[in-house]
Scaffold this motif. Structure first.
Motif, mmCIF file in Angstrom:
data_model
loop_
_atom_site.group_PDB
_atom_site.id
_atom_site.type_symbol
_atom_site.label_atom_id
_atom_site.label_comp_id
_atom_site.label_asym_id
_atom_site.label_seq_id
_atom_site.Cartn_x
_atom_site.Cartn_y
_atom_site.Cartn_z
ATOM 1 N N GLY A 8 -40.826 -51.516 49.530
ATOM 2 C CA GLY A 8 -41.157 -52.443 50.596
ATOM 3 C C GLY A 8 -40.659 -51.950 51.930
ATOM 4 N N VAL A 14 -44.334 -48.134 50.643
ATOM 5 C CA VAL A 14 -45.218 -48.951 49.804
ATOM 6 C C VAL A 14 -46.391 -48.155 49.249
ATOM 7 C CG1 VAL A 14 -46.792 -50.932 49.802
ATOM 8 C CG2 VAL A 14 -44.577 -51.097 50.957
ATOM 9 N N LEU A 18 -47.661 -47.547 45.450
ATOM 10 C CA LEU A 18 -48.960 -48.070 45.014
ATOM 11 C C LEU A 18 -49.770 -47.011 44.271
ATOM 12 C CD1 LEU A 18 -51.176 -50.235 44.995
ATOM 13 C CD2 LEU A 18 -51.865 -49.429 47.276
ATOM 14 N N TRP A 33 -44.026 -55.964 40.504
ATOM 15 C CA TRP A 33 -43.562 -55.377 41.766
ATOM 16 C C TRP A 33 -42.558 -56.331 42.414
ATOM 17 C CZ3 TRP A 33 -46.856 -51.336 44.318
ATOM 18 C CH2 TRP A 33 -46.311 -50.869 45.516
ATOM 19 N N GLY A 35 -40.543 -57.257 45.917
ATOM 20 C CA GLY A 35 -40.586 -57.045 47.356
ATOM 21 C C GLY A 35 -40.296 -58.331 48.096
ATOM 22 N N SER A 39 -45.001 -59.953 52.911
ATOM 23 C CA SER A 39 -44.925 -58.535 53.265
ATOM 24 C C SER A 39 -46.205 -57.791 52.912
ATOM 25 C CB SER A 39 -43.753 -57.888 52.507
ATOM 26 O OG SER A 39 -43.973 -58.014 51.110
ATOM 27 N N GLU A 41 -46.310 -55.353 50.803
ATOM 28 C CA GLU A 41 -46.340 -55.175 49.353
ATOM 29 C C GLU A 41 -46.856 -56.415 48.625
ATOM 30 O OE1 GLU A 41 -41.875 -55.750 50.470
ATOM 31 O OE2 GLU A 41 -43.638 -54.734 51.291
ATOM 32 N N GLU A 42 -46.567 -57.586 49.166
ATOM 33 C CA GLU A 42 -47.085 -58.811 48.533
ATOM 34 C C GLU A 42 -48.607 -58.881 48.655
ATOM 35 O OE1 GLU A 42 -46.140 -63.583 48.284
ATOM 36 O OE2 GLU A 42 -45.780 -62.550 50.192
ATOM 37 N N CYS A 45 -50.144 -56.424 46.174
ATOM 38 C CA CYS A 45 -50.073 -56.899 44.785
ATOM 39 C C CYS A 45 -51.108 -57.978 44.504
ATOM 40 C CB CYS A 45 -48.667 -57.425 44.486
ATOM 41 S SG CYS A 45 -47.454 -56.106 44.297
ATOM 42 N N PHE A 52 -45.992 -60.206 41.158
ATOM 43 C CA PHE A 52 -45.104 -59.979 42.299
ATOM 44 C C PHE A 52 -43.903 -60.917 42.240
ATOM 45 C CE2 PHE A 52 -43.720 -60.500 46.753
ATOM 46 C CZ PHE A 52 -43.556 -59.162 47.094
#
Length: 354
Positions: A8, A14, A18, A33, A35, A39, A41-42, A45, A52
């Protein structure tokens, strides 16, 4: 297998995670994942339909004393959150790509299962320098990043986005133009914008020069006026969606030297002029750029010392010297190992088969 990914903070952490996660996912593994809420990353996902889990963390470096105390408080909270996540998930192993978001959960994960880490830059960040002591295998993009290490380190390059890997190179759309792509990163670069503005205002530019300038979310009204008054073709973009296509259609790239950007530039085989972020941690952007410069793949301009005349002079030279640009492109392709995500997947599988 249940696999826990921890990444993150920035796209530089990130997107490599991924690429690796997709490699394991397409082989039928379950991806979870960790994080921060709201964000990048969220969002990723949600798109990829990965599970997540939210943790709370704060950066520590380059902070005031009060901010560092707050960061330590959140670090302790994240340790507790991580215990609950890992005890419930029971992952077969943990993959971490660095950044402050990764530290607490990776440390807890290493207590229960193998930890694998990947470092994107030539100089390892603080988190990965700590986690390297606890990892079963450490993957590095640049050889010698963990030069005090042993057999558990493997140089694999940086995992790239599928659109970059799969892009089929085509001839430039207009050979009469000298196309210059300028990348300032996701947040743009006021410093690069100012240098380009100085060139546009103070120099007579060849009319066959054409610019695509990615500025991020920074203010660029003065830059647009400078381009217009210079009389050259230009496009100013906050973000570039079709990155592979834009890479392929340019003659030269002016960019910061973040690890993922220069890996993409090398993968697509383009000459570049790199302007490292002067205040990057441990001066890692300068070292990234120097690695390419030493291999003939890029030119390096130190923004602590340079003025806009140096960049303009270099652009003039490179436009005229096709052979020099061609050689840089050839060297660029050979800088980093290929098939990084697949290599990491196979290496981790081999670890479990031993």
């Amino acid at each position: 297998m249940n696999i826990l990914f921890i990444a993150g903070g920035t796209g530089g952490h990130v997107f490599p995670a991924l690429s690796i996660a997709k490699e394991f996912s397409k082989k039928g593994n379950n991806i979870t994942w960790v994080g921060q809420k709201g964000s990048l990353e969220e969002r990723i996902c949600e798109e990829e339909q990965f599970v997540f889990k939210v943790i709370n963390s704060r950066g520590f470096l380059k902070k005031s004393l009060l901010q560092k105390i707050v960061s330590l408080y959140f670090f302790l909270i994240t340790l507790v959150q991580s215990f609950y996540i890992i005890l419930k998930l029971k992952p077969s192993f943990v993959v971490s790509t660095g950044g402050h978001t990764s530290l607490a959960t990776s440390l807890v994960g290493a207590l229960f299962c193998p930890l694998f880490i990947h470092e994107q830059n030539s100089i390892a960040g603080l988190t990965n320098r700590i986690l390297h002591r606890f990892s079963k295998l450490t993957f590095e993009a640049f050889p010698g990043t963990f030069n005090y290490s042993n057999h558990k380190v493997k140089c694999v390059g940086n995992p790239l986005r599928k659109e970059i890997i799969d892009y089929k190179f085509q001839t430039k759309s207009d050979d009469s133009l000298f196309k210059i792509l300028i990348l300032g990163g996701s947040q743009g670069s006021k410093q690069i914008n100012e240098i380009l503005k100085d060139i546009l205002v103070n120099k007579d530019l060849p009319l066959n020069w054409a610019f695509i300038h990615q500025v991020g979310q920074s203010e660029f009204s003065d830059l647009r006026i400078a381009y217009k008054n210079a009389g050259v073709k230009y496009e100013i973009k906050e973000f570039i969606d079709n990155m592979a296509e834009v890479y392929a259609d340019c003659d030269i790239i002016i960019s910061r030297s973040g690890a993922m950007t220069i890996t993409e530039i090398c993968s697509i085989g383009k000459p570049s002029i790199l302007l490292p972020l002067p205040w990057s941690s441990n001066n890692h952007q300068f070292m990234n750029a120097k690695y390419l410069k030493d291999r003939g793949a890029a030119e390096l301009i130190d923004l602590n010392e340079a003025h806009y005349q140096e960049l303009f002079k270099l652009l003039i030279e490179l436009e005229k010297d096709h052979n020099r640009r061609d050689k840089m492109a050839i060297h660029a392709v050979s800088v980093f190992p290929k098939d990084t995500s697949e290599n990491i997947y196979e290496t981790i599988n081999e670890y479990f088969s031993i």
